[in-house]
Design a protein around this motif. Sequence first.
Motif, PDB file in Angstrom:
ATOM      1  N   TRP A 244       0.851  -1.197   0.000  1.00 52.67           N
ATOM      2  CA  TRP A 244       0.000   0.000   0.000  1.00 52.67           C
ATOM      3  C   TRP A 244       0.882   1.241   0.000  1.00 52.67           C
ATOM      4  N   ARG A 245       0.296   2.349  -0.393  1.00 54.60           N
ATOM      5  CA  ARG A 245       0.945   3.647  -0.181  1.00 54.60           C
ATOM      6  C   ARG A 245       0.771   4.023   1.279  1.00 54.60           C
ATOM      7  N   ILE A 246       1.796   4.575   1.879  1.00 52.46           N
ATOM      8  CA  ILE A 246       1.738   4.873   3.308  1.00 52.46           C
ATOM      9  C   ILE A 246       0.657   5.907   3.624  1.00 52.46           C
ATOM     10  N   GLY A 247       0.386   6.814   2.695  1.00 48.36           N
ATOM     11  CA  GLY A 247      -0.649   7.818   2.925  1.00 48.36           C
ATOM     12  C   GLY A 247      -2.052   7.256   2.931  1.00 48.36           C
ATOM     13  N   ASP A 248      -2.223   6.021   2.428  1.00 46.65           N
ATOM     14  CA  ASP A 248      -3.538   5.394   2.384  1.00 46.65           C
ATOM     15  C   ASP A 248      -3.856   4.594   3.639  1.00 46.65           C
TER      16      ASP A 248
END
Length: 524
Positions: free
Chosen positions: A494-498
Amino acid sequence: MFLQRIGNQGIRLGTLFERAASKHGSNVLILDHDLDIAPGLGRRATVAEVADLIDDFAARLWAAKVRPGQRVVVYKSDGFDITLLACAAVRIGAVPVLLSPKLDGETVAELVRRTDEPFLLTDQAKLENELPSSVFEFADRVLLTSGSHRGATELAALAGSPRVAPVTMPADHPTLITHTSGTTGTPKLAVHTGRTLQARYRPQATVMRPLVPGRETIAMHVSFVHSRLITALAISLFRGFPIVVLRESDPKHVADLFAQLRPGILEAHPNSFMEWEELADDPRRPLANVRLFSSTFDAIHPRTVQRMLGASERRAPVFGQLYGQSEIGPAVVRSFSRRRGQDADGRCVGVPFPGFTEVRVVSRDGKEPSETNPGYIEVRSDGRIVTYLGEQARYDAQVNDGWWRMGDVGYRTKWGCVHLLDREVDLIEGFGSTLAAEDTLFARLEQLAEVVIIPGEDGRAVPVVCTKDDVPLDLAAWKAAAAALPPMADPVQWRIGDLPQTATTKIKRLELARLLASGSTVAG
């Protein structure tokens, strides 16, 4: 707890800056953002100027009919003025209820309803974009820190209101209400008194003094709605430390600021330190002058600790870790030095503060708690909150003869060190410690920015990984790093911001597990 009770008259949040100004009035506070309530103040002010700003807004709140004992919910766009407005409310005897700007509007509306017709201090952006209209029914009155909105009172219109004398409430009276992290559902409202906050301040101040005997610039990146910020501010203000307050955590932004200001103390969330690992490679050496790194709330990965310590050019830098909880304050403390390498046991969170806190581990199944059979971690401290607002039964359920159940499982060694293995709700039976496994993966995979091991629908451990700059995960390296760990499903990137996060940047593991189970496609 006897040492805590002697002479504890409460922290007196409403006059905190004023009393500090009487000793260190020319001391400076530097911000990385403008204040919504006072954009003209700029990003550099003296402690005396900040104290006057608090006095000004206390007068405006009084003019808006806020009175001693009344609750004031503060839910506005992110900024240090959240903390200053809390001080202003306490100055006139009111009780601020601090809600994270990250909370969604429906959750906030429910918490406002639970607070029983409080004043709601918010802004135009929150009213127009996030809050439902029902908040006007649940609140006694809606006050605006910036902008305008029909049916709300603008604090800007109350500028110049006559100043009022500070109101001193009893030390055992509620003085601040914060919400829990919300990692396990709707946040609870934790009620602090002046006495409980002072009980948290003392052990931290006691530990800080020998670690930092002189005057240092302290940089803080701590949630503006968390009680930890109050004690960190009190220690810094009364020691005369120049204070840098950060709203943004972006590594490039932070590196620019630290390269200029050269802080000697750095206080931040564990996840912020993880995000800042790249500062160690910045040629400007923005962390070179840091003498003390301080992390609270949770255990931190050993890799991150050593990256921070390695970036300092001080003779003997220290990384201090406090393990605690919103409800109890800091319970145990541990320090790291360069001598303790990256293979140091990250699950050891430390020992209790002598004379201030006590810790025990209670068996879950009648057997002695151990590394393979962790028990419930319980803490006793005078810093414990006095209740959950409107949920006394829920509060009482976590107290056993004065001991507070932390919601974590672990064990204690023969030396008395507390080892934190998992949250109770995150246990994956038969897997062992997910947190220890995450430490191992961090130590072996430099490209990892985050890894969270959660239970899948079939009960099997599922690793959710984020990489630096979102590059594809090196699967061969992953398999090698995970070879000695218990069996897991294939990693999900995943993207860390998600990743769903709390106000203190902790990952909401239950929410993440729910998202995965629902087939969410926010992954990178």
